[in-house]
Design an enzyme around this catalytic site. Structure first.
Site, mmCIF file in Angstrom:
data_model
loop_
_atom_site.group_PDB
_atom_site.id
_atom_site.type_symbol
_atom_site.label_atom_id
_atom_site.label_comp_id
_atom_site.label_asym_id
_atom_site.label_seq_id
_atom_site.Cartn_x
_atom_site.Cartn_y
_atom_site.Cartn_z
ATOM 1 N N PRO A 11 0.792 -1.224 0.000
ATOM 2 C CA PRO A 11 0.000 0.000 0.000
ATOM 3 C C PRO A 11 0.826 1.278 0.000
ATOM 4 C CG PRO A 11 -0.887 -1.555 1.583
ATOM 5 C CD PRO A 11 0.403 -2.133 1.083
ATOM 6 N N ASN A 12 0.357 2.212 -0.796
ATOM 7 C CA ASN A 12 0.863 3.586 -0.905
ATOM 8 C C ASN A 12 2.179 3.704 -1.658
ATOM 9 O OD1 ASN A 12 -1.339 4.808 0.563
ATOM 10 N ND2 ASN A 12 -0.461 3.803 2.360
ATOM 11 N N ARG A 19 4.882 11.178 -2.216
ATOM 12 C CA ARG A 19 4.464 11.082 -0.814
ATOM 13 C C ARG A 19 5.689 11.117 0.093
ATOM 14 N NH1 ARG A 19 3.830 5.823 2.083
ATOM 15 N NH2 ARG A 19 2.971 6.347 4.104
ATOM 16 N N TYR A 24 10.924 8.950 1.863
ATOM 17 C CA TYR A 24 10.997 7.948 0.800
ATOM 18 C C TYR A 24 11.756 8.403 -0.450
ATOM 19 C CZ TYR A 24 7.420 5.892 3.742
ATOM 20 O OH TYR A 24 6.735 5.385 4.811
ATOM 21 N N ASN A 74 8.275 -5.439 -0.638
ATOM 22 C CA ASN A 74 8.137 -4.313 0.273
ATOM 23 C C ASN A 74 6.662 -4.269 0.621
ATOM 24 O OD1 ASN A 74 7.807 -1.922 1.600
ATOM 25 N ND2 ASN A 74 9.150 -0.739 0.267
ATOM 26 N N ALA A 77 2.932 -0.971 4.915
ATOM 27 C CA ALA A 77 2.211 -1.088 6.194
ATOM 28 C C ALA A 77 1.735 -2.505 6.471
ATOM 29 C CB ALA A 77 1.038 -0.118 6.219
ATOM 30 N N HIS A 80 3.461 -4.858 9.163
ATOM 31 C CA HIS A 80 3.183 -4.762 10.593
ATOM 32 C C HIS A 80 1.818 -5.314 10.983
ATOM 33 C CE1 HIS A 80 6.455 -2.078 9.775
ATOM 34 N NE2 HIS A 80 5.657 -1.284 9.102
ATOM 35 N N ASP A 87 1.427 -15.841 5.837
ATOM 36 C CA ASP A 87 0.976 -17.200 5.516
ATOM 37 C C ASP A 87 1.173 -17.511 4.029
ATOM 38 O OD1 ASP A 87 0.274 -17.681 8.140
ATOM 39 O OD2 ASP A 87 -1.888 -17.447 7.818
ATOM 40 N N GLU A 98 12.820 -9.219 2.107
ATOM 41 C CA GLU A 98 11.956 -8.110 2.516
ATOM 42 C C GLU A 98 12.746 -6.811 2.422
ATOM 43 O OE1 GLU A 98 9.485 -6.696 6.535
ATOM 44 O OE2 GLU A 98 10.658 -8.540 6.556
ATOM 45 N N HIS A 100 12.580 -2.467 2.892
ATOM 46 C CA HIS A 100 11.944 -1.223 3.348
ATOM 47 C C HIS A 100 12.844 -0.071 2.945
ATOM 48 C CE1 HIS A 100 8.891 -3.319 5.637
ATOM 49 N NE2 HIS A 100 9.851 -4.151 5.997
ATOM 50 N N ILE A 101 12.279 0.928 2.311
ATOM 51 C CA ILE A 101 13.057 2.078 1.849
ATOM 52 C C ILE A 101 13.624 2.839 3.034
ATOM 53 C CG2 ILE A 101 12.896 4.291 0.629
ATOM 54 C CD1 ILE A 101 10.738 2.881 -1.160
ATOM 55 N N SER A 102 12.798 3.062 4.033
ATOM 56 C CA SER A 102 13.251 3.763 5.245
ATOM 57 C C SER A 102 13.722 2.738 6.278
ATOM 58 C CB SER A 102 12.116 4.612 5.831
ATOM 59 O OG SER A 102 11.086 3.772 6.341
ATOM 60 N N ARG A 107 11.740 4.581 13.222
ATOM 61 C CA ARG A 107 10.446 5.235 13.086
ATOM 62 C C ARG A 107 9.545 4.865 14.257
ATOM 63 N NH1 ARG A 107 8.317 4.799 7.233
ATOM 64 N NH2 ARG A 107 7.001 6.470 8.042
ATOM 65 N N ARG A 111 6.104 0.246 13.892
ATOM 66 C CA ARG A 111 6.763 -0.196 12.660
ATOM 67 C C ARG A 111 7.956 -1.121 12.929
ATOM 68 N NH1 ARG A 111 4.653 2.907 8.466
ATOM 69 N NH2 ARG A 111 3.924 4.966 9.096
#
Length: 147
Positions: A11-12, A19, A24, A74, A77, A80, A87, A98, A100-102, A107, A111
């Site tokens: 998402p996003n 954004r 990001y 990635n 959200a 978390h 699954d 996995e 994550h950009i940040s 944070r 998170r």
């Protein structure tokens, strides 16, 4: 054996470049795809996908079981919150990285935990979009070494 890598985004992430660029950056998913293609090993290809819907991510993971040799994900959200994504990843036999950009550990406290990390063969956080490239290189290395 397939040499296709799925690069899945949650998402996003369709808003990358627009954004919260202070977190990001200004790069887009198209930039990520181009950079990942540039580091692909010989004979490898990738499919980059993004959805704001958990069920779609789960469906793509199921599809990857038959089509892909590895998954870069990635989950955003969903990292978390989604046992469903965890699954689904547990049904996939190839390597999962996995991304994550940040740096999620710098944070908000919520998170800091990722359900996806329980399945991931590697976790990359805080390298910006370069984390995707590192993940693609790692999957190419793992798959090439197994073949």
């Amino acid at each position: 054996m397939s040499r296709l890598i799925y690069v899945l985004n949650g998402p996003n992430l369709n808003l990358l470049g627009k954004r919260q660029p202070e977190i990001y950056g200004h790069d887009t998913l198209a930039d990520i795809e181009a950079n990942c293609r540039a580091v692909l090993g010989d004979g490898f290809d990738l499919t980059l996908l993004q959805s704001n819907h958990e069920g779609q991510i789960v469906d793509w993971i199921h599809e990857a079981r038959e089509a892909a040799c590895g998954i870069v994900i990635n989950p955003a959200a969903l990292s978390h919150t989604s046992v469903a994504v965890l699954d689904a990843l547990n049904t996939f036999d190839g390597p999962v990285i996995e991304v994550h950009i940040s740096n999620i550990h710098k944070r908000e406290a919520f998170r800091h935990h990722s359900f996806v990390s329980a399945r991931a063969d590697g976790v990359i956080a805080g390298l910006g979009i370069e984390g995707y490239e590192a993940a693609v290189r790692r999957i190419c290395s793992l798959v090439a070494g197994a073949g």
